[in-house]
Design a protein around this motif. Structure first.
Motif, PDB file in Angstrom:
ATOM      1  N   ASN A   1      30.721  26.832  49.447  1.00 31.04           N
ATOM      2  CA  ASN A   1      32.061  27.283  49.837  1.00 31.04           C
ATOM      3  C   ASN A   1      32.985  27.340  48.622  1.00 31.04           C
TER       4      ASN A   1
ATOM      5  N   SER B   1      32.028  30.242  46.263  1.00 30.40           N
ATOM      6  CA  SER B   1      32.328  31.567  46.812  1.00 30.40           C
ATOM      7  C   SER B   1      33.812  31.793  47.048  1.00 30.40           C
TER       8      SER B   1
ATOM      9  N   LEU C   1      35.484  30.754  49.490  1.00 27.21           N
ATOM     10  CA  LEU C   1      35.593  31.163  50.886  1.00 27.21           C
ATOM     11  C   LEU C   1      36.868  30.639  51.538  1.00 27.21           C
ATOM     12  N   ASN C   2      37.209  29.384  51.271  1.00 32.86           N
ATOM     13  CA  ASN C   2      38.429  28.839  51.866  1.00 32.86           C
ATOM     14  C   ASN C   2      39.667  29.617  51.429  1.00 32.86           C
TER      15      ASN C   2
ATOM     16  N   LEU D   1      36.985  36.564  46.926  1.00 34.67           N
ATOM     17  CA  LEU D   1      35.661  36.205  47.435  1.00 34.67           C
ATOM     18  C   LEU D   1      34.559  36.564  46.444  1.00 34.67           C
TER      19      LEU D   1
ATOM     20  N   GLN E   1      31.002  37.422  46.221  1.00 34.02           N
ATOM     21  CA  GLN E   1      29.993  37.884  47.178  1.00 34.02           C
ATOM     22  C   GLN E   1      28.607  37.312  46.899  1.00 34.02           C
TER      23      GLN E   1
ATOM     24  N   ALA F   1      28.833  34.057  48.633  1.00 40.81           N
ATOM     25  CA  ALA F   1      29.205  34.181  50.046  1.00 40.81           C
ATOM     26  C   ALA F   1      28.028  34.616  50.906  1.00 40.81           C
TER      27      ALA F   1
ATOM     28  N   TYR G   1      25.908  31.945  52.282  1.00 41.55           N
ATOM     29  CA  TYR G   1      26.581  31.057  53.232  1.00 41.55           C
ATOM     30  C   TYR G   1      26.190  31.348  54.681  1.00 41.55           C
TER      31      TYR G   1
ATOM     32  N   GLN H   1      41.737  26.204  47.647  1.00 42.99           N
ATOM     33  CA  GLN H   1      40.302  26.217  47.955  1.00 42.99           C
ATOM     34  C   GLN H   1      39.817  24.846  48.411  1.00 42.99           C
TER      35      GLN H   1
END
Length: 414
Positions: free
Chosen positions: A68, A71, A73-74, A92, A94, A97, A100, A212
């Motif tokens: 996470n 990437s 992501l948060n 992001l 990729q 991600a 994930y 993040q």
């Protein structure tokens, strides 16, 4: 409930009910599969920790933190909630991600599947009446299966996640939870942000926080509180199961002896399940009362009401706090996300979301509940103790009952 299949806890059963060791206390407590799946949705690994599969949980939590964070992501999720979609796409990574998705789906599916398997194992352990060793002594620790207050575990986890698990006897779990809470707080600069927030400098608090890493904290905080509560309840239930089996086996063995004697008085007392039950039996034997004149039997209590808060005195296995903690988790995350653009900042809004979501989830639980609900669990009589002794030992026997916290007693008329 079947019983007396095994006469010694040295006999290893095919299906174990629980395990007490220097690493902590664990049990095959029956759990709700969709709740385990929900916690995996909130944070991969939490669903497995909820059902006692801690090794799986540790691995998946570390995976979540690594993938996470790599990437972003948060950060992308937070920007998406704020409507800044182009920035979210730019943030992001990729390459990370795409790693994930499969593991995230696996966490949800596997936690549900494992919960079903644990529930089956619980049923089989009941059929087999698997024994449990209630203590473990090693060079590193003394672990004793004892009754604890679940709300005390909650309070310690509110003060610092991990302390509630340590209070409940789970050394490895508590250490792990405390360690990754400290690590994530450090990466997110959450402690300094909290200090500035409570001093009223909200702009500085929001500016110094790492989005993040900070967005890991609401789910981690809510789960640590919830897990401390349920794990203490499960340990209390495991204590009751072990003592019920011990008392039934003891009563069956004593039933083979002749108990009929003249010139005796009978004292009947009630106790809650606790170490005091076995202490009072030992004290009576030391006083001179023969073992076969001391009969202790567990009672089957009838409970028609569902209660919100379990206690050391009663656990119903139907915690109504599941929905409340789900609401707390969701709204804590939303409060933290929107707190980055609102005046009070992510710390204050995250805490407000936690409390508000808890209350909203509890209201929904109460609205859909079909039974009358009370707030606190009431006390109950769990063990019936009958002692036949000579009149000369009556006063001393009553003193022992009071000392060992009998909930009530009476002397049967001759």
């Amino acid at each position: 409930m079947p019983h007396r299949k095994f006469q010694s806890d040295n006999i290893k059963p095919r299906y174990a009910k629980g395990k007490i060791s220097v690493l902590g206390i664990n049990s095959v407590y029956p759990r709700t599969p969709w709740i385990a799946a929900w916690w995996s949705v909130a944070f991969p690994g939490f669903g497995h920790m909820y059902i006692g599969k801690y090794l799986h949980g540790f691995v998946l939590i570390i995976w979540e933190l690594v993938v996470n964070s790599q990437s972003n992501l948060n950060m992308a999720i937070a920007l998406s909630f704020l409507g800044r979609f182009e920035e979210a796409k730019a943030q992001l990574n990729q390459d990370w991600a795409l790693l994930y998705v499969a593991v995230y789906a696996y966490c949800i599916w596997d936690s549900y599947r494992c919960t079903v398997e644990v529930n089956k194992s619980h049923i089989l352990s009941e059929v087999e009446d698997a024994p449990i060793s209630p203590s473990e002594v090693s060079y590193f620790d003394v672990v004793i299966l004892d009754k604890r207050n679940p709300w005390v575990g909650m309070v310690w986890s509110i003060l610092s996640p991990g302390l509630g698990q340590l209070y409940g006897g789970s050394t490895i779990v508590g250490t792990f939870v405390l360690a990754w809470w400290i690590f994530v707080c450090y990466k997110a600069a959450a402690v300094r942000a909290g200090l500035y927030s409570f001093l009223g400098d909200f702009s500085s608090a929001a500016a110094m926080v790492d989005w993040q890493w900070f967005l890991f904290l609401p789910s981690m905080y809510a789960f640590a509180i919830y897990h401390a509560y349920v794990s203490v309840n499960e340990s209390n239930t495991l204590f009751d199961i072990e003592q019920i089996r011990y008392l039934r086996v003891r009563a069956a063995n004593l039933a083979q002896l002749n108990t009929g004697e003249n010139n005796t008085v009978k004292i009947v007392a009630t106790f809650e399940h606790s170490p005091f039950v076995e202490m009072v039996i030992h004290d009576m034997e030391k006083l001179g009362v023969p073992s076969h004149h001391i009969v202790a039997l567990p009672l089957e209590n009838l409970e028609s009401q569902t209660h919100i808060l379990d206690s050391i005195h009663r656990v119903d296995g139907r915690s109504i706090l599941d929905g409340a903690m789900m609401g707390a988790t969701i709204f804590a995350v939303l409060g933290a996300v929107y707190g980055f653009v609102l005046y009070w900042g992510p710390i204050i809004w995250g805490l407000l979301g936690l409390v508000g979501g808890f209350i909203l989830g509890l209201i929904i639980e109460l609205a859909v509940s079909k039974k009358k609900v009370t707030v606190f669990a009431s006390r109950k009589s769990e063990v019936l103790l009958e002692v036949s002794c000579t009149p000369s030992l009556l006063d001393q026997s009553i003193k022992i009952l009071k000392k060992r916290r009998a909930t009530g007693y009476t002397v049967k008329p001759q």
